[in-house]
Design a protein around this motif. Sequence first.
Motif, PDB file in Angstrom:
ATOM      1  N   LEU A 493       0.834  -1.255   0.120  1.00 24.87           N
ATOM      2  CA  LEU A 493       0.000   0.099   0.013  1.00 24.87           C
ATOM      3  C   LEU A 493       0.976   1.343  -0.155  1.00 24.87           C
ATOM      4  O   LEU A 493       1.804   1.218   0.436  1.00 24.87           O
ATOM      5  N   THR A 494       0.362   2.225  -0.686  1.00 24.04           N
ATOM      6  CA  THR A 494       0.915   3.489  -0.402  1.00 24.04           C
ATOM      7  C   THR A 494       1.104   4.322   0.835  1.00 24.04           C
ATOM      8  O   THR A 494       0.040   4.326   1.588  1.00 24.04           O
ATOM      9  N   PRO A 495       2.590   4.386   1.434  1.00 30.43           N
ATOM     10  CA  PRO A 495       2.387   4.660   2.814  1.00 30.43           C
ATOM     11  C   PRO A 495       1.797   6.269   2.897  1.00 30.43           C
ATOM     12  O   PRO A 495       1.847   6.907   2.017  1.00 30.43           O
ATOM     13  N   GLY A 496       1.735   6.424   4.346  1.00 33.32           N
ATOM     14  CA  GLY A 496       1.105   7.786   4.651  1.00 33.32           C
ATOM     15  C   GLY A 496      -0.272   7.987   4.799  1.00 33.32           C
ATOM     16  O   GLY A 496      -1.101   7.040   4.290  1.00 33.32           O
ATOM     17  N   LEU A 497      -0.823   9.084   5.250  1.00 29.67           N
ATOM     18  CA  LEU A 497      -2.246   9.314   5.525  1.00 29.67           C
ATOM     19  C   LEU A 497      -2.686   9.948   4.047  1.00 29.67           C
ATOM     20  O   LEU A 497      -2.088  10.576   3.356  1.00 29.67           O
ATOM     21  N   PRO A 498      -4.099   9.707   3.950  1.00 28.53           N
ATOM     22  CA  PRO A 498      -4.664  10.397   2.595  1.00 28.53           C
ATOM     23  C   PRO A 498      -4.753  11.861   2.886  1.00 28.53           C
ATOM     24  O   PRO A 498      -4.608  12.363   3.964  1.00 28.53           O
ATOM     25  N   LYS A 499      -4.737  12.468   1.599  1.00 27.93           N
ATOM     26  CA  LYS A 499      -5.039  13.890   1.674  1.00 27.93           C
ATOM     27  C   LYS A 499      -5.978  14.365   0.522  1.00 27.93           C
ATOM     28  O   LYS A 499      -6.218  13.344  -0.451  1.00 27.93           O
ATOM     29  N   VAL A 501      -6.253  16.542  -2.850  1.00 29.80           N
ATOM     30  CA  VAL A 501      -5.585  17.139  -3.743  1.00 29.80           C
ATOM     31  C   VAL A 501      -6.375  17.425  -5.036  1.00 29.80           C
ATOM     32  O   VAL A 501      -7.028  16.613  -5.680  1.00 29.80           O
ATOM     33  N   ALA A 502      -6.512  18.678  -5.497  1.00 29.67           N
ATOM     34  CA  ALA A 502      -7.679  19.021  -6.555  1.00 29.67           C
ATOM     35  C   ALA A 502      -8.915  18.343  -6.280  1.00 29.67           C
ATOM     36  O   ALA A 502      -9.624  17.771  -7.382  1.00 29.67           O
ATOM     37  N   ASN A 503      -9.676  18.506  -5.112  1.00 31.94           N
ATOM     38  CA  ASN A 503     -10.816  18.373  -4.718  1.00 31.94           C
ATOM     39  C   ASN A 503     -11.116  16.740  -4.855  1.00 31.94           C
ATOM     40  O   ASN A 503     -12.194  16.377  -5.074  1.00 31.94           O
ATOM     41  N   ALA A 504     -10.139  15.708  -4.674  1.00 29.10           N
ATOM     42  CA  ALA A 504     -10.220  14.411  -4.819  1.00 29.10           C
ATOM     43  C   ALA A 504      -9.316  13.728  -3.775  1.00 29.10           C
ATOM     44  O   ALA A 504      -8.199  14.529  -3.490  1.00 29.10           O
ATOM     45  N   TRP A 505      -9.429  12.801  -3.401  1.00 31.01           N
ATOM     46  CA  TRP A 505      -8.730  11.862  -2.431  1.00 31.01           C
ATOM     47  C   TRP A 505      -7.299  11.470  -3.102  1.00 31.01           C
ATOM     48  O   TRP A 505      -7.327  10.885  -4.116  1.00 31.01           O
ATOM     49  N   ALA A 506      -6.294  11.701  -2.399  1.00 38.42           N
ATOM     50  CA  ALA A 506      -5.067  11.332  -2.916  1.00 38.42           C
ATOM     51  C   ALA A 506      -4.029  10.890  -1.787  1.00 38.42           C
ATOM     52  O   ALA A 506      -4.413  10.678  -0.582  1.00 38.42           O
ATOM     53  N   GLY A 507      -2.896  10.558  -2.105  1.00 37.85           N
ATOM     54  CA  GLY A 507      -1.877  10.011  -1.014  1.00 37.85           C
ATOM     55  C   GLY A 507      -1.895   8.746  -0.470  1.00 37.85           C
ATOM     56  O   GLY A 507      -2.248   8.072  -1.244  1.00 37.85           O
ATOM     57  N   GLY A 508      -1.607   8.447   0.681  1.00 33.14           N
ATOM     58  CA  GLY A 508      -1.318   6.921   1.334  1.00 33.14           C
ATOM     59  C   GLY A 508      -2.671   6.531   1.931  1.00 33.14           C
ATOM     60  O   GLY A 508      -3.763   7.076   1.775  1.00 33.14           O
TER      61      GLY A 508
END
Length: 544
Positions: A493-499, A501-508
Amino acid sequence: MLQLFGACKLDETIYDQATPVNAIKSRSDLEFAMIGVYTHLNATPGFNRDITWALHPYADDLSSIAAFEAGNWGRKALINSGTPFVNSVYVNFFATIRDVHGIIDNINKLDPDADYKAKMIAEAHFIRAFCYFNLVQLYGGVPLVTASVDAGSDFYQPRASVDEVYALIFSDLADAVTNLPTRTTQPAAEFYRATKGAAQGYLAKAYLTYANYLDLHSRSSESAAYYEKARDNAGEVISSGQYQLIADYGALWDVSKEKASYAEVIFGIPHMRDPADLTLSGEGAYYPAHLLPATYPNSTGLPTRAGNGFVRVQPWFFEYYNKGDYQNDYRVEKTFLSVWIDATNKRHVAYPLPFVAADTKEAQAFIVKYVDGAGLSTFGHENDLFLLRLSEVYLIKAEAENELNGPSAVALAAFNAVRARARQANGTPRLTPADVTPVSAGTKEDLRLKIFDERGLEFVAEFNRFFDLIRMRYRNTGKSMYEYQFSTFLPSLTPGLPKVVANAWAGGATEATNIIPYNAKYLLWPIPANQMAVNPKLTQNPGW
């Protein structure tokens, strides 16, 4: 020496005085002494705080960024043999066992009538087995103490083998099954105390766990007999008619209906709002305070009437139960706090749910099983901890039968009983989760993983996930689910917490404090350093 705490919620009464061993002169004294033994279980070093604080974040479903308990709580990589809860949990279970032996001694001295004596000894045996079952899962083999210790005793006992500990557990629980009352014949004044169903349910669970242990330690030729015993004992609990699945899963978590939930709850740890004591040693539970966020109003007994959110749901875990078999599963909305309105009328939405620009975006969902707006303090909540419910007994039967015979009709019927209740929702039936069919069940290994997933949702924050990870196998190998999750699945899985970006969920999709590389030493806790310091015969667990 028998040493008892003085308060326990067993009949909603607070007992102010302990009953010392030399004061036990009658049956009434014995009853108060037994209540004192149960008090260990909901004390601060027990299920009131330390053991649950320790276990929840060290699995893979929940996490914590809180920095307390010497900075170690919630940070698996910082645990060592000197970590405070590693010792407090160990000592509390052995203190409970010590006091059980004091009661047995006094029963024999007082020599009450045979039926009463058998019942009290059986109850003592249940508690001793319960303590050793938790100890052996957490620490492995531990010293076996089966009688009171006095000045002439050998204080320095070596660790028994895992096999020897389980042999005592099985023997104690078998006696409890024979001599404890059923739920419906138990006196009202003994509500919350052990019953025949509790003993038989734990016997099924212990047989299953030991069979898993044998499989994971290259002893599969021995495991079938224990899977059979697990299946059969689970089946007897189900067929006894003493328990039933509560029609509305959500009603289990309604604190105002808590006592009615014991039609399904086979054994639980009671808590109460104790106006006489608002400290950490009071009668209440801490769960709402630490599992709910500060933005969820009127949910706890904190001065702000909201929690501190120390414990949160791993983003990947909540996402997992919002798709596939579990999409629109009623249990999801009754387990996870993912959409809520705060005191300022602001809407909060947790990953990965859809949101609008005005919403407050939450990287992690929370647990909403434990809510008590009428709580009196941080630790002053009414919420009981349900340790064994009938739904688990169904899944024990399904798992044991599957290990013996694959996805048979017996295994699927037991598994689907749990899903059928989930589909009832709150009276408006749903289509999900669907029954597992002989086709969708797949192989024995496929159904094993489905059972693992089903347990993962059904029992979130109920003291099961860590034990499930370390006892269950990944497919047909000697690899535990713990090893698979931490060495294969979670690193993918992509590490890190979600955030956003551009009004959509991204990140880990992972919070880092308990997602660390697999290390086999974490399959057991370390033996506490101060116990090894006073007992030269103790040896340390591998890797510690």
